[in-house]
Motif scaffolding. Structure first.
Motif, PDB file in Angstrom:
ATOM      1  N   LYS A 206       0.842  -1.199   0.000  1.00  0.00           N
ATOM      2  CA  LYS A 206       0.000   0.000   0.000  1.00  0.00           C
ATOM      3  C   LYS A 206       0.879   1.252   0.000  1.00  0.00           C
ATOM      4  CE  LYS A 206      -2.189  -1.535   3.616  1.00  0.00           C
ATOM      5  NZ  LYS A 206      -3.135  -1.624   4.763  1.00  0.00           N
ATOM      6  N   ASP A 207       0.680   2.100  -0.982  1.00  0.00           N
ATOM      7  CA  ASP A 207       1.381   3.380  -1.079  1.00  0.00           C
ATOM      8  C   ASP A 207       0.377   4.513  -0.869  1.00  0.00           C
ATOM      9  OD1 ASP A 207       3.821   2.180  -1.639  1.00  0.00           O
ATOM     10  OD2 ASP A 207       3.399   2.135  -3.802  1.00  0.00           O
ATOM     11  N   ILE A 208       0.831   5.620  -0.273  1.00  0.00           N
ATOM     12  CA  ILE A 208      -0.011   6.808  -0.105  1.00  0.00           C
ATOM     13  C   ILE A 208       0.030   7.613  -1.394  1.00  0.00           C
ATOM     14  CG2 ILE A 208      -0.342   8.948   1.189  1.00  0.00           C
ATOM     15  CD1 ILE A 208       0.930   7.597   3.592  1.00  0.00           C
ATOM     16  N   VAL A 209      -1.119   7.810  -1.976  1.00  0.00           N
ATOM     17  CA  VAL A 209      -1.237   8.514  -3.250  1.00  0.00           C
ATOM     18  C   VAL A 209      -2.116   9.740  -3.036  1.00  0.00           C
ATOM     19  CG1 VAL A 209      -1.977   8.375  -5.650  1.00  0.00           C
ATOM     20  CG2 VAL A 209      -0.997   6.363  -4.520  1.00  0.00           C
ATOM     21  N   GLY A 210      -1.636  10.921  -3.458  1.00  0.00           N
ATOM     22  CA  GLY A 210      -2.419  12.147  -3.338  1.00  0.00           C
ATOM     23  C   GLY A 210      -3.667  12.107  -4.203  1.00  0.00           C
ATOM     24  N   VAL A 211      -4.777  12.581  -3.649  1.00  0.00           N
ATOM     25  CA  VAL A 211      -6.034  12.599  -4.396  1.00  0.00           C
ATOM     26  C   VAL A 211      -6.458  14.021  -4.731  1.00  0.00           C
ATOM     27  CG1 VAL A 211      -8.478  11.978  -4.334  1.00  0.00           C
ATOM     28  CG2 VAL A 211      -6.768  10.440  -3.338  1.00  0.00           C
ATOM     29  N   GLU A 212      -6.418  14.937  -3.724  1.00  0.00           N
ATOM     30  CA  GLU A 212      -6.794  16.320  -3.959  1.00  0.00           C
ATOM     31  C   GLU A 212      -6.189  17.202  -2.869  1.00  0.00           C
ATOM     32  OE1 GLU A 212     -10.979  16.824  -3.744  1.00  0.00           O
ATOM     33  OE2 GLU A 212     -11.169  16.012  -1.709  1.00  0.00           O
ATOM     34  N   LYS A 213      -6.142  18.494  -3.130  1.00  0.00           N
ATOM     35  CA  LYS A 213      -5.663  19.475  -2.164  1.00  0.00           C
ATOM     36  C   LYS A 213      -6.864  20.253  -1.652  1.00  0.00           C
ATOM     37  CE  LYS A 213      -1.808  21.529  -2.912  1.00  0.00           C
ATOM     38  NZ  LYS A 213      -0.745  22.405  -3.474  1.00  0.00           N
ATOM     39  N   VAL A 214      -6.981  20.357  -0.340  1.00  0.00           N
ATOM     40  CA  VAL A 214      -8.108  21.035   0.285  1.00  0.00           C
ATOM     41  C   VAL A 214      -7.589  22.243   1.056  1.00  0.00           C
ATOM     42  CG1 VAL A 214     -10.040  20.841   1.886  1.00  0.00           C
ATOM     43  CG2 VAL A 214      -9.364  18.869   0.500  1.00  0.00           C
ATOM     44  N   ARG A 215      -8.213  23.407   0.911  1.00  0.00           N
ATOM     45  CA  ARG A 215      -7.828  24.602   1.631  1.00  0.00           C
ATOM     46  C   ARG A 215      -9.078  25.413   1.957  1.00  0.00           C
ATOM     47  NH1 ARG A 215      -7.467  29.191  -1.730  1.00  0.00           N
ATOM     48  NH2 ARG A 215      -7.796  28.727  -3.930  1.00  0.00           N
ATOM     49  N   LEU A 216      -8.922  26.367   2.873  1.00  0.00           N
ATOM     50  CA  LEU A 216     -10.015  27.250   3.256  1.00  0.00           C
ATOM     51  C   LEU A 216      -9.810  28.623   2.628  1.00  0.00           C
ATOM     52  CD1 LEU A 216     -10.551  26.529   7.065  1.00  0.00           C
ATOM     53  CD2 LEU A 216     -12.026  25.866   5.178  1.00  0.00           C
ATOM     54  N   ALA A 217     -10.864  29.221   2.169  1.00  0.00           N
ATOM     55  CA  ALA A 217     -10.814  30.577   1.626  1.00  0.00           C
ATOM     56  C   ALA A 217     -12.033  31.331   2.124  1.00  0.00           C
ATOM     57  CB  ALA A 217     -10.783  30.565   0.100  1.00  0.00           C
ATOM     58  N   THR A 218     -11.867  32.634   2.390  1.00  0.00           N
ATOM     59  CA  THR A 218     -12.987  33.468   2.823  1.00  0.00           C
ATOM     60  C   THR A 218     -13.291  34.501   1.753  1.00  0.00           C
ATOM     61  OG1 THR A 218     -11.567  35.078   3.959  1.00  0.00           O
ATOM     62  CG2 THR A 218     -12.363  33.192   5.252  1.00  0.00           C
ATOM     63  N   GLU A 219     -14.525  34.884   1.657  1.00  0.00           N
ATOM     64  CA  GLU A 219     -14.929  35.945   0.756  1.00  0.00           C
ATOM     65  C   GLU A 219     -15.923  36.844   1.479  1.00  0.00           C
ATOM     66  OE1 GLU A 219     -18.508  33.524  -1.602  1.00  0.00           O
ATOM     67  OE2 GLU A 219     -16.733  34.247  -2.676  1.00  0.00           O
ATOM     68  N   GLN A 220     -15.867  38.121   1.193  1.00  0.00           N
ATOM     69  CA  GLN A 220     -16.728  39.089   1.871  1.00  0.00           C
ATOM     70  C   GLN A 220     -18.012  39.277   1.087  1.00  0.00           C
ATOM     71  OE1 GLN A 220     -15.684  43.445   2.350  1.00  0.00           O
ATOM     72  NE2 GLN A 220     -15.419  42.768   4.471  1.00  0.00           N
ATOM     73  N   VAL A 221     -19.121  39.077   1.770  1.00  0.00           N
ATOM     74  CA  VAL A 221     -20.441  39.218   1.168  1.00  0.00           C
ATOM     75  C   VAL A 221     -21.143  40.392   1.841  1.00  0.00           C
ATOM     76  CG1 VAL A 221     -22.650  38.109   0.724  1.00  0.00           C
ATOM     77  CG2 VAL A 221     -20.543  36.746   0.703  1.00  0.00           C
ATOM     78  N   THR A 222     -21.681  41.304   1.077  1.00  0.00           N
ATOM     79  CA  THR A 222     -22.356  42.490   1.603  1.00  0.00           C
ATOM     80  C   THR A 222     -23.860  42.347   1.434  1.00  0.00           C
ATOM     81  OG1 THR A 222     -20.448  43.887   1.032  1.00  0.00           O
ATOM     82  CG2 THR A 222     -22.554  44.997   1.458  1.00  0.00           C
ATOM     83  N   ASP A 223     -24.568  42.522   2.529  1.00  0.00           N
ATOM     84  CA  ASP A 223     -26.020  42.543   2.453  1.00  0.00           C
ATOM     85  C   ASP A 223     -26.543  43.706   3.285  1.00  0.00           C
ATOM     86  OD1 ASP A 223     -25.567  41.669   4.992  1.00  0.00           O
ATOM     87  OD2 ASP A 223     -26.288  39.625   4.669  1.00  0.00           O
ATOM     88  N   GLN A 224     -27.831  43.837   3.391  1.00  0.00           N
ATOM     89  CA  GLN A 224     -28.443  44.941   4.101  1.00  0.00           C
ATOM     90  C   GLN A 224     -28.925  44.480   5.475  1.00  0.00           C
ATOM     91  OE1 GLN A 224     -28.605  48.115   2.948  1.00  0.00           O
ATOM     92  NE2 GLN A 224     -27.462  47.455   1.137  1.00  0.00           N
ATOM     93  N   GLN A 225     -28.627  45.281   6.485  1.00  0.00           N
ATOM     94  CA  GLN A 225     -29.091  44.999   7.835  1.00  0.00           C
ATOM     95  C   GLN A 225     -29.809  46.229   8.369  1.00  0.00           C
ATOM     96  OE1 GLN A 225     -26.142  43.566  10.552  1.00  0.00           O
ATOM     97  NE2 GLN A 225     -27.350  44.034  12.363  1.00  0.00           N
ATOM     98  N   ALA A 226     -31.017  46.031   8.833  1.00  0.00           N
ATOM     99  CA  ALA A 226     -31.797  47.147   9.367  1.00  0.00           C
ATOM    100  C   ALA A 226     -31.289  47.493  10.764  1.00  0.00           C
ATOM    101  CB  ALA A 226     -33.278  46.788   9.418  1.00  0.00           C
ATOM    102  N   VAL A 227     -30.984  48.780  10.990  1.00  0.00           N
ATOM    103  CA  VAL A 227     -30.508  49.258  12.277  1.00  0.00           C
ATOM    104  C   VAL A 227     -31.459  50.342  12.763  1.00  0.00           C
ATOM    105  CG1 VAL A 227     -28.624  50.377  13.506  1.00  0.00           C
ATOM    106  CG2 VAL A 227     -28.117  48.771  11.671  1.00  0.00           C
TER     107      VAL A 227
END
Length: 232
Positions: A185-206
């Motif tokens: 049994k050999d370890i074989v790479g399948v995929e690379k996983v990472r985290l990314a953030t993105e800024q989403v703007t919406d409306q909030q009533a104040v």
């Protein structure tokens, strides 16, 4: 108007009238939202006296003293405000009407309203990825080979030599071979996983209580004048 100085120039100063008599000590300074210039101060008029608002229109400095164009009695008799950290419209209008009689008909102020909202970044939660191991059974078909024995009989033809042939018992052996399966049994790479953030703007009533300044005049033409509400 007042000298264009910051709030620190007024805080803690001793306020006096034009005759040099002490009115009180500056407790709080209120800055105009539009111009950024201090417009009002609160004064402590005695050891047990309540804080009173006083406009800085026509004020000046004499050394370390803040000189105001009215007397201590004028300040002490000004309309009381229950909460010096907040002025509602009625309190603001009452203060202006009161001091206008001592400031003269040509006095004018900038008038503003609280309309600015700001946002700031704050942690809303955490997101993450965790890698873990699971074991599962897999079946793979692997080709294997092995030796089988087959007996070959060849009849002798007339005249074939049989030298050395004897009658008796004998045995012949061959080694049989087969494939054995070994799993590596050999370890074989399948995929690379990472985290990314993105800024989403919406409306909030104040919803917030917002103060604004209004003008009320009595017997004075203030067509070109505006009045500020004290802003801390």
């Amino acid at each position: 108007m007042t000298n264009a100085q910051g709030p620190e120039a007024y805080a803690g100063k001793t306020a006096v009238d034009t005759a040099g008599d002490k009115i009180g000590t500056v407790e709080q300074v209120y800055v105009n939202d539009t111009s950024g210039v201090p417009d009002w101060v609160t004064l402590k008029t005695g050891m047990f006296g309540k804080d009173r608002f006083a406009p800085l229109y026509g004020a000046s400095f004499n050394g370390d003293d803040l000189v105001l164009p009215y007397t201590k009695d004028v300040v002490k008799d000004s309309p009381a405000v229950s909460d010096t950290d907040h002025l509602d419209n009625d309190e603001s209008d009452a203060l202006f009407r009161y001091y206008q009689q001592y400031l003269g008909a040509d006095s004018s102020y900038d008038r503003g309203t609280e309309t600015e909202y700001q946002t700031n970044q704050a942690a809303a939660g955490k997101a993450g990825i965790r890698k873990y191991v699971v074991t599962e059974q897999q079946t793979v078909n692997v080709p294997v080979s092995h030796d089988e024995v087959r007996v070959i009989r060849e009849p002798l033809q007339p005249g074939d030599s049989v030298d050395g042939a004897t009658i008796g018992e004998d045995a012949i052996e061959v080694t049989l071979m087969e494939d054995k399966v070994h799993v590596d049994k050999d370890i074989v790479g399948v995929e690379k996983v990472r985290l990314a953030t993105e800024q989403v703007t919406d409306q909030q009533a104040v919803t917030e209580a917002v103060r604004k300044e209004q003008i009320e005049t009595t017997g004075v033409d203030t067509t070109d004048g505006t009045v500020p509400a004290p802003k801390k």
